[in-house]
Design an enzyme around this catalytic site. Structure first.
Site, PDB file in Angstrom:
ATOM      1  N   ARG A 165      82.699  95.002  59.979  1.00 55.02           N
ATOM      2  CA  ARG A 165      82.781  93.726  60.611  1.00 55.02           C
ATOM      3  C   ARG A 165      81.512  93.590  61.629  1.00 55.02           C
ATOM      4  NH1 ARG A 165      86.294  93.688  57.439  1.00 55.02           N
ATOM      5  NH2 ARG A 165      88.638  92.873  57.609  1.00 55.02           N
ATOM      6  N   SER A 242      91.381  86.795  62.560  1.00 46.72           N
ATOM      7  CA  SER A 242      91.672  87.978  63.419  1.00 46.72           C
ATOM      8  C   SER A 242      91.002  87.696  64.764  1.00 46.72           C
ATOM      9  CB  SER A 242      91.317  89.129  62.851  1.00 46.72           C
ATOM     10  OG  SER A 242      91.970  89.452  61.656  1.00 46.72           O
ATOM     11  N   GLU A 338      86.704  89.624  68.065  1.00 42.49           N
ATOM     12  CA  GLU A 338      85.936  89.757  66.914  1.00 42.49           C
ATOM     13  C   GLU A 338      84.944  88.530  66.707  1.00 42.49           C
ATOM     14  OE1 GLU A 338      87.531  90.926  62.772  1.00 42.49           O
ATOM     15  OE2 GLU A 338      87.051  88.704  62.364  1.00 42.49           O
TER      16      GLU A 338
END
Ligand code: FAD
Ligand code: NAP
Length: 347
Positions: A165, A242, A338
């Site tokens: 990520r 998320s 995130e």
């Protein structure tokens, strides 16, 4: 090119957070339009913030920038052989539509990444991943323009510094460039990636049990069905997917954590570190399904924070901060947010 002053961003982020930007530029296919928009921002002393579909941003308040919505389109075949194809895809293409198209053409690889919201141009930013596959396995090059100089830039896959990520575009080159196109190399045949447990269980239930005859199209359809059954639709429950990254621990940190918590789920990584589901940590701290006024933690998915009405970005981030504090206090693990956070809290 169209520039609107003091534009509302509520319909341009999937958390449906109300915020304004100094200017909103919508840019289409013509190359000159993008350069004109970047020049306009420079002349007006505004930083540039490229925005795709707003599915991975938290608007903490008004954004003092020219928000740039690049809506270029097109998929070009650069090279094709019996075994693989190289494609150049415009940044403004919708990610899921591109994945669907690629499978229809007989190119495979992207089936596990079906139904991820957003644009092709945003996909390299956090090296999107799902069900055991990451974007970086299929990217060959990223094309961009520098936001300040409008200079054309190119990055090979190695230069993108992709990680879990993460990429160079979230770090050293953060907010400095606008991605205009992405090159992919896709195989014409390859064994599907089916090791991710939730996916393999679902595939076993298919007629034929997901054996040797399993097609990329069947994996694609199974991933779509899994996501539709598990993940809240931002149109009905505004969210940014998320909210926290899954923490990756050293072996020593993991030993200490598991001594006190024998039931902690864990996923060993190739480099010897151990990934822990952030959702489990949040649930253990009692936050799953917690609702505070218009913001809350989803009842089925502890990683997803939801705007249930008129939550502000600042209130949502305050909730996130309380969750982070509890997880840190109980497990000594710092959860990292995130999505990218922009804007100053409104007065
Ligand atoms: P935006 O949210 O608009 O932008 C995200 C960041 O990229 C910002 O920093 C923005 O400035 C930058 N950016 C956008 N376009 C450009 C460009 N052309 N050039 C330069 N910078 C740019 N992510 C996953 O990895 N896996 C998943 O499975 C997943 N599932 C999700 C499920 C839901 C329900 C939601 C809401 C989100 C999910 N996400 C997932 C997160 C999100 O979909 C991805 O990060 C996606 O790539 C964001 O695309 P976007 O166009 O919406 O980007
Ligand atoms: P899940 O299957 O319930 O699993 C929970 C978490 O455990 C996931 O985040 C996943 O990490 C990890 N995990 C499970 N099995 C694993 C394995 N064999 N190896 C390594 N890690 C494993 O997850 P979910 O919430 O339904 O999501 C399914 C997939 O879609 C996941 O890959 C998830 O990342 C992705 N997704 C991402 C977002 C986002 O916004 N980033 C939103 C929704 C879904 P990973 O996240 O590393 O896969």
């Amino acid at each position: 090119m169209h520039v609107q002053a003091n534009a509302a961003l509520i319909s341009h982020n999937t958390l449906a957070l109300a915020a304004q930007c100094s200017a909103l530029a919508t840019v289409g296919d013509a190359e000159g339009e993008l350069v004109a928009a970047l020049t306009w921002a420079k002349e007006n002393g505004l930083p540039v913030l490229p925005l795709g579909e707003g599915s991975n941003v938290v608007l903490a308040g008004n954004v003092e920038a020219m928000v740039l919505r690049l809506q270029n389109r097109g998929i070009e075949v650069l090279n094709e052989s019996a075994v693989a194809v190289e494609l150049r895809v415009a940044a403004g293409e919708n990610w899921h539509e591109f994945v669907t198209w690629s499978l229809q053409q007989g190119y495979c690889g992207l089936e596990n990444l079906a139904l991820i919201p957003g644009t092709v141009g945003a996909a390299p930013i956090q090296n999107i991943g799902a069900y055991g596959v990451e974007l970086c396995s299929y990217i060959s090059r990223v094309h961009a323009r520098d936001c300040t100089t409008a200079q054309e830039l190119q990055f090979t896959r190695d230069e993108c510094a992709f990680a879990y990520r993460d990429s160079i575009f979230k770090n050293a080159l953060r907010d400095t460039l606008v991605i205009t196109a992405v090159d992919f190399t896709l195989p014409r045949s390859a064994a599907p990636h089916t090791s991710y447990p939730a996916l393999s269980h679902a595939l076993e239930l298919l007629p034929g049990g997901g054996g040797d005859s399993l097609t990329p199209q069947a994996v694609f359809e199974t991933v779509v069905a899994l996501r539709q059954s598990k993940l809240p639709d931002p149109k009905r429950e505004p969210n940014a997917g998320s909210f926290f990254k899954n923490p990756v621990l050293s072996e020593q940190q993991f030993v200490e954590l598991s001594q006190a918590n024998a039931d902690v789920p864990s996923y060993p990584q190739a480099d010897g570190q151990i990934k822990i589901p952030a959702a489990w940590l949040i649930e253990q701290c009692g936050w799953k399904a917690h609702r505070r006024l218009d913001q809350g933690v989803h009842a089925q998915h502890a990683l997803v924070l939801v705007n249930y009405g008129n939550s502000s970005g600042a209130d949502l981030l305050a909730l996130a901060s309380d969750i982070q504090a509890d997880v840190n206090k109980r497990f000594s693990i710092a959860l990292e947010i995130e999505p990218r956070v922009y804007g100053k809290p409104n007065e």
